[in-house]
Design an enzyme around this catalytic site. Structure first.
Site, PDB file in Angstrom:
ATOM      1  N   GLU A 138      58.464 -73.632 -14.683  1.00 54.34           N
ATOM      2  CA  GLU A 138      58.849 -74.892 -14.079  1.00 54.34           C
ATOM      3  C   GLU A 138      60.337 -74.906 -13.833  1.00 54.34           C
ATOM      4  O   GLU A 138      61.097 -74.246 -14.532  1.00 54.34           O
ATOM      5  CB  GLU A 138      58.471 -76.043 -15.011  1.00 54.34           C
ATOM      6  CG  GLU A 138      56.985 -76.226 -15.077  1.00 54.34           C
ATOM      7  CD  GLU A 138      56.551 -77.110 -16.223  1.00 54.34           C
ATOM      8  OE1 GLU A 138      55.432 -77.629 -16.156  1.00 54.34           O
ATOM      9  OE2 GLU A 138      57.322 -77.294 -17.175  1.00 54.34           O
ATOM     10  N   CYS A 195      62.080 -71.944 -31.739  1.00 53.30           N
ATOM     11  CA  CYS A 195      62.717 -73.167 -32.227  1.00 53.30           C
ATOM     12  C   CYS A 195      61.635 -74.234 -32.443  1.00 53.30           C
ATOM     13  O   CYS A 195      60.789 -74.453 -31.574  1.00 53.30           O
ATOM     14  CB  CYS A 195      63.772 -73.652 -31.235  1.00 53.30           C
ATOM     15  SG  CYS A 195      64.997 -72.368 -30.906  1.00 53.30           S
ATOM     16  N   CYS A 227      61.018 -77.260 -29.936  1.00 52.70           N
ATOM     17  CA  CYS A 227      60.983 -76.948 -28.496  1.00 52.70           C
ATOM     18  C   CYS A 227      59.574 -76.588 -28.056  1.00 52.70           C
ATOM     19  O   CYS A 227      58.935 -75.716 -28.648  1.00 52.70           O
ATOM     20  CB  CYS A 227      61.934 -75.786 -28.208  1.00 52.70           C
ATOM     21  SG  CYS A 227      61.813 -75.197 -26.499  1.00 52.70           S
ATOM     22  N   GLY A 248      63.001 -70.234 -21.768  1.00 49.86           N
ATOM     23  CA  GLY A 248      63.500 -68.910 -22.092  1.00 49.86           C
ATOM     24  C   GLY A 248      64.926 -68.867 -22.585  1.00 49.86           C
ATOM     25  O   GLY A 248      65.688 -69.816 -22.471  1.00 49.86           O
ATOM     26  N   GLU A 249      65.248 -67.705 -23.170  1.00 48.50           N
ATOM     27  CA  GLU A 249      66.587 -67.474 -23.702  1.00 48.50           C
ATOM     28  C   GLU A 249      67.299 -66.542 -22.716  1.00 48.50           C
ATOM     29  O   GLU A 249      67.003 -65.343 -22.643  1.00 48.50           O
ATOM     30  CB  GLU A 249      66.455 -66.844 -25.099  1.00 48.50           C
ATOM     31  CG  GLU A 249      67.736 -66.275 -25.664  1.00 48.50           C
ATOM     32  CD  GLU A 249      68.938 -67.226 -25.586  1.00 48.50           C
ATOM     33  OE1 GLU A 249      68.877 -68.336 -26.130  1.00 48.50           O
ATOM     34  OE2 GLU A 249      69.945 -66.841 -24.952  1.00 48.50           O
ATOM     35  N   SER A 283      72.917 -71.761 -21.211  1.00 47.63           N
ATOM     36  CA  SER A 283      72.704 -72.253 -22.571  1.00 47.63           C
ATOM     37  C   SER A 283      72.014 -71.189 -23.399  1.00 47.63           C
ATOM     38  O   SER A 283      71.009 -70.616 -22.988  1.00 47.63           O
ATOM     39  CB  SER A 283      71.829 -73.516 -22.526  1.00 47.63           C
ATOM     40  OG  SER A 283      71.478 -73.915 -23.831  1.00 47.63           O
ATOM     41  N   SER A 332      73.228 -74.003 -28.304  1.00 48.81           N
ATOM     42  CA  SER A 332      72.289 -74.929 -28.961  1.00 48.81           C
ATOM     43  C   SER A 332      72.547 -74.887 -30.459  1.00 48.81           C
ATOM     44  O   SER A 332      71.975 -74.055 -31.163  1.00 48.81           O
ATOM     45  CB  SER A 332      70.859 -74.498 -28.657  1.00 48.81           C
ATOM     46  OG  SER A 332      70.616 -74.626 -27.281  1.00 48.81           O
ATOM     47  N   LEU A 333      73.388 -75.784 -30.933  1.00 45.86           N
ATOM     48  CA  LEU A 333      73.771 -75.751 -32.349  1.00 45.86           C
ATOM     49  C   LEU A 333      72.746 -76.506 -33.202  1.00 45.86           C
ATOM     50  O   LEU A 333      72.137 -75.942 -34.091  1.00 45.86           O
ATOM     51  CB  LEU A 333      75.179 -76.343 -32.506  1.00 45.86           C
ATOM     52  CG  LEU A 333      75.805 -76.179 -33.872  1.00 45.86           C
ATOM     53  CD1 LEU A 333      75.985 -74.716 -34.244  1.00 45.86           C
ATOM     54  CD2 LEU A 333      77.145 -76.911 -33.942  1.00 45.86           C
ATOM     55  N   HIS A 334      72.599 -77.771 -32.977  1.00 48.76           N
ATOM     56  CA  HIS A 334      71.538 -78.620 -33.552  1.00 48.76           C
ATOM     57  C   HIS A 334      71.592 -78.864 -35.057  1.00 48.76           C
ATOM     58  O   HIS A 334      70.867 -79.738 -35.563  1.00 48.76           O
ATOM     59  CB  HIS A 334      70.134 -78.104 -33.205  1.00 48.76           C
ATOM     60  CG  HIS A 334      69.900 -77.906 -31.747  1.00 48.76           C
ATOM     61  ND1 HIS A 334      70.298 -78.819 -30.793  1.00 48.76           N
ATOM     62  CD2 HIS A 334      69.322 -76.883 -31.056  1.00 48.76           C
ATOM     63  CE1 HIS A 334      69.950 -78.374 -29.600  1.00 48.76           C
ATOM     64  NE2 HIS A 334      69.384 -77.205 -29.726  1.00 48.76           N
ATOM     65  N   ASN A 390      63.220 -84.982 -27.036  1.00 51.29           N
ATOM     66  CA  ASN A 390      62.117 -85.305 -26.126  1.00 51.29           C
ATOM     67  C   ASN A 390      60.814 -84.880 -26.776  1.00 51.29           C
ATOM     68  O   ASN A 390      60.587 -83.681 -26.958  1.00 51.29           O
ATOM     69  CB  ASN A 390      62.273 -84.540 -24.809  1.00 51.29           C
ATOM     70  CG  ASN A 390      63.374 -85.143 -23.973  1.00 51.29           C
ATOM     71  OD1 ASN A 390      63.413 -86.343 -23.747  1.00 51.29           O
ATOM     72  ND2 ASN A 390      64.291 -84.301 -23.538  1.00 51.29           N
ATOM     73  N   CYS A 406      64.425 -81.724 -21.282  1.00 50.58           N
ATOM     74  CA  CYS A 406      64.731 -80.531 -22.078  1.00 50.58           C
ATOM     75  C   CYS A 406      63.624 -80.247 -23.084  1.00 50.58           C
ATOM     76  O   CYS A 406      63.211 -81.121 -23.821  1.00 50.58           O
ATOM     77  CB  CYS A 406      65.969 -80.754 -22.946  1.00 50.58           C
ATOM     78  SG  CYS A 406      67.436 -81.043 -22.077  1.00 50.58           S
TER      79      CYS A 406
HETATM   80  N1  SAH Z   1      66.922 -71.035 -24.706  1.00 46.03           N
HETATM   81  C1  SAH Z   1      68.143 -71.654 -24.398  1.00 46.03           C
HETATM   82  C2  SAH Z   1      68.097 -72.476 -23.134  1.00 46.03           C
HETATM   83  C3  SAH Z   1      66.858 -73.300 -22.879  1.00 46.03           C
HETATM   84  S1  SAH Z   1      66.588 -74.706 -23.883  1.00 46.03           S
HETATM   85  C4  SAH Z   1      68.614 -72.498 -25.560  1.00 46.03           C
HETATM   86  O1  SAH Z   1      67.854 -72.681 -26.501  1.00 46.03           O
HETATM   87  O2  SAH Z   1      69.764 -72.928 -25.527  1.00 46.03           O
HETATM   88  C5  SAH Z   1      67.756 -75.916 -23.249  1.00 46.03           C
HETATM   89  C6  SAH Z   1      68.201 -76.958 -24.275  1.00 46.03           C
HETATM   90  O3  SAH Z   1      67.140 -77.870 -24.570  1.00 46.03           O
HETATM   91  C7  SAH Z   1      68.590 -76.344 -25.610  1.00 46.03           C
HETATM   92  O4  SAH Z   1      69.748 -76.947 -26.128  1.00 46.03           O
HETATM   93  C8  SAH Z   1      67.409 -76.680 -26.461  1.00 46.03           C
HETATM   94  O5  SAH Z   1      67.735 -76.628 -27.808  1.00 46.03           O
HETATM   95  C9  SAH Z   1      67.068 -78.055 -25.966  1.00 46.03           C
HETATM   96  N2  SAH Z   1      65.737 -78.510 -26.342  1.00 46.03           N
HETATM   97  C10 SAH Z   1      64.641 -77.763 -26.584  1.00 46.03           C
HETATM   98  N3  SAH Z   1      63.593 -78.551 -26.907  1.00 46.03           N
HETATM   99  C11 SAH Z   1      64.029 -79.828 -26.846  1.00 46.03           C
HETATM  100  C12 SAH Z   1      63.388 -81.098 -27.033  1.00 46.03           C
HETATM  101  N4  SAH Z   1      62.117 -81.178 -27.311  1.00 46.03           N
HETATM  102  N5  SAH Z   1      64.141 -82.209 -26.889  1.00 46.03           N
HETATM  103  C13 SAH Z   1      65.455 -82.116 -26.537  1.00 46.03           C
HETATM  104  N6  SAH Z   1      66.098 -80.948 -26.333  1.00 46.03           N
HETATM  105  C14 SAH Z   1      65.393 -79.812 -26.486  1.00 46.03           C
HETATM  106 FE1  SF4 Z   2      64.573 -72.075 -28.642  1.00 50.49          FE
HETATM  107 FE2  SF4 Z   2      65.645 -72.276 -26.194  1.00 50.49          FE
HETATM  108 FE3  SF4 Z   2      63.550 -70.646 -26.624  1.00 50.49          FE
HETATM  109 FE4  SF4 Z   2      63.196 -73.263 -26.715  1.00 50.49          FE
HETATM  110  S1  SF4 Z   2      63.788 -72.075 -24.922  1.00 50.49           S
HETATM  111  S2  SF4 Z   2      62.391 -71.757 -28.187  1.00 50.49           S
HETATM  112  S3  SF4 Z   2      65.154 -73.960 -27.566  1.00 50.49           S
HETATM  113  S4  SF4 Z   2      65.594 -70.451 -27.524  1.00 50.49           S
END
Ligand code: SAH
Ligand code: SF4
Length: 407
Positions: free
Chosen positions: A123, A147, A150, A208-209, A240, A262-264, A339, A382
Site C-alpha cells: 500500500e 515491532c 505495528c 518495511g525497513e 525512517s 523510531s525510538l518509542h 493507530n 502509520c
Molecule cells: N520500518 C521503518 C519505517 C516504517 S514504519 C520504521 O520502523 O521506522 C513508520 C513509522 O510508523 C515508524 O515510526 C513506526 O514505528 C510507526 N508505527 C508503526 N506502527 C504504528 C502504529 N500502529 N501506530 C502509530 N505508529 C506506528
Molecule cells: Fe517495525 Fe517499521 Fe517493520 Fe513495522 S515496518 S515492524 S515499525 S521496522
C-alpha cells in the site's frame, strides 16, 4: 495491555521470496547508469546513450509517459526497439480508497516469486496538507522485523521491493493525481501552497525497513531526488528506520536524505519489547550513530518518532528522560498517537496525556508536532498497512468490526 509482560518475540523473520523479473522488464526506476546499460543491450551506441537517457528520463519522470509512442522527441525506430524489449509499467493499482480527510490509499499488486501463486500487495498513501503533500512509500512487502505495536510487523510474507517498484509507487500516485507536467489534475485534488506538484514530500514510512533493502532504496531515491528525475529534493525526503545501526552512516553518505528514527522508548528494557531489534542495537549505540549521521546539523535535524502507548511509554517521567536522552543531538521529536489495528494489544494514550507529554518536550526546546492521525477510516495511518492478501483472522475481523462501530 499485556504485551510488555509477554515472553520475548522473535527479533527477525526470514524473507520468503525473491523478485523474479518479467520477460519484458520496465524501465521505471533504473538509475541513469542502469538505463544506459539497458539501452546498450538493445543496440543503442555508447556515444548516444547519455543523450537518450536524458530524453527517456524526461518522458518517464517529467511527463509521466506510459507508452514509448508518446515520446515524440525519440525516433519511431527506437520506439519499436524499446517496445520490443521493455515496458514503462508501474505496479498495478488494484484499489483506491479516499478518506473523509482527503488521504488516498492505493493497493498495488506486485508479482510473486512462484508463477501461479497469489501475487503480493503493498500500500502507498498520499496525505495532502495545506503546505505540503506527502507520499508514504513502502520498501518491502511486509517486514522482517517484529515491532509489537505495528500491523506490518505481524505480516509473514516478505520480499524486498525493487527500485522500480519503489519509484513505481510514486509514479502510480502521480498518475492517479494527474501530477505530471501538462497533465490535468484529478478531480478534487489541489496543490500545496507555494508548490507546483501535489506530491512535495516523500516519507519512506510505509511497509518495511528501508535499511534492510539498502541498495534498492538508495537507487530508487537517486531517481526521486535527481532534478531531471522526479525532482523531489533530498530535504523533502525522509527515511525512517527502526534503528539498523550499522547502516545509518552509509545511509547518510550514500542516500543523504533526512533521517527519522523510531525510538518509542527511553529504556532498553521497554524498547526490547516494542522494537525487538533493540536487542541487537541498543539505545546507546543507536544514538551514537545518530550523533555521527553524516550531514546532521541544526538545519538538518534527525526526527525521533515516539508512538504514544497508553500506560506503556507515555509517563511524564518518560518525557523528561526523552529530553535528557536526546541532549546534544540536533533533533525533532514526532509524537505519534498510536493507530490501533485489528487485534492490536495496545491503546493510544489519552489526549490529555499526549498534551502534557508534548508540553515537556516543547518546553525543552523541541518542536514536537503531534501528528494527527490521517486516513484512519481507511486503515492508512502509520503502522496500519498490511496486504489484503494476508487473510484476516477471525479475531482480526471481529476487532475490525468493533473498530468500525466505535470510530
Ligand atoms: N520500518 C521503518 C519505517 C516504517 S514504519 C520504521 O520502523 O521506522 C513508520 C513509522 O510508523 C515508524 O515510526 C513506526 O514505528 C510507526 N508505527 C508503526 N506502527 C504504528 C502504529 N500502529 N501506530 C502509530 N505508529 C506506528
Ligand atoms: Fe517495525 Fe517499521 Fe517493520 Fe513495522 S515496518 S515492524 S515499525 S521496522
Amino acid at each position: 495491555m499485556t504485551s510488555v509482560l509477554e515472553p520475548d518475540i522473535a527479533l527477525e523473520k526470514t524473507p520468503l521470496e525473491r523478485y523474479v523479473p518479467p520477460a519484458k522488464p520496465s524501465l521505471v526506476g533504473l538509475t541513469r547508469a542502469a538505463l544506459a546499460e539497458a539501452l546498450g543491450a538493445v543496440g543503442v551506441a555508447p556515444s548516444q546513450q547519455k543523450m537518450r537517457v536524458q530524453q527517456l528520463w524526461h518522458w518517464i519522470y517529467v511527463r509521466g509517459a506510459q507508452d514509448f509512442a508518446q515520446m515524440t522527441s525519440v525516433s519511431k525506430e527506437l520506439h519499436a526497439v524499446l517496445d520490443a524489449h521493455y515496458t514503462l509499467a508501474r505496479p498495478e493499482v488494484v484499489a483506491e480508497q479516499v478518506s473523509v480527510d482527503g488521504t488516498r490509499k492505493w493497493l498495488l499488486r506486485l508479482p510473486g516469486e512462484h508463477a501461479g501463486e497469489r501475487p503480493h500487495e503493498v500500500e502507498c498513501v498520499y496525505i495532502p496538507e495545506s503546505d505540503r503533500g506527502t507520499l508514504c512509500v513502502s520498501s518491502q512487502v511486509g517486514c522482517t522485523l517484529t515491532c509489537s505495536f505495528c500491523h506490518t510487523g505481524t505480516q509473514r510474507l516478505v520480499r524486498n521491493l525493487t527500485p522500480g517498484e519503489i519509484v513505481g509507487q510514486i509514479m502510480v500516485a502521480r498518475d492517479r493525481l494527474g501530477d505530471y507536467a501538462g497533465m490535468e489534475r484529478a478531480q478534487g485534488v489541489g496543490v500545496p501552497t507555494g508548490g507546483d506538484r501535489c506530491i512535495s514530500n516523500i516519507v519512506m514510512m510505509g511497509m518495511g525497513e528501508p535499511l534492510y533493502n539498502f541498495d534498492a532504496v538508495r537507487d530508487a531515491l537517486a531517481v526521486v531526488h535527481d532534478g531531471d528525475g522526479l525532482a523531489i529534493s533530498r530535504r523533502r525526503i525522509t527515511l525512517s528506520t527502526s534503528g539498523v545501526v550499522p547502516m545509518i552512516e552509509r545511509a547518510g553518505a550514500e542516500i543523504g536524505v533526512m533521517l527519522a528514527v523510531s525510538l518509542h522508548a527511553v529504556r532498553d528494557e521497554l524498547r526490547d519489547k516494542l522494537v525487538p531489534l533493540n536487542r541487537k542495537y541498543p539505545i546507546a549505540e543507536l544514538l551514537e550513530a545518530c550523533r555521527n549521521y553524516p550531514g546532521v546539523s541544526n538545519a538538518r535535524r534527525i526526527t525521533f518518532e515516539y508512538v504514544m502507548l497508553k500506560g506503556v511509554n507515555d509517563s511524564l517521567e518518560d518525557a523528561k528522560a526523552l529530553v535528557r536522552l536526546l541532549k546534544g543531538i540536533p533533533a525533532k521529536i514526532n509524537l505519534i498517537p498510536f493507530n490501533p489495528w485489528p487485534g492490536s494489544q495496545y491503546e493510544c494514550s489519552d489526549w490529555d496525556q499526549i498534551e502534557k507529554f508534548s508540553e515537556i518536550v516543547f518546553n525543552a526546546g523541541y518542536a514536537s508536532p503531534v501528528r494527527t492521525p490521517r486516513g484512519r477510516d481507511i486503515l492508512a495511518a502509520c503502522g496500519q498497512l498490511k496486504s489484503a492478501t494476508e487473510k484476516l483472522s477471525a479475531r482480526e475481523r471481529m476487532a475490525l468490526r468493533a473498530m468500525a462501530m466505535t470510530d
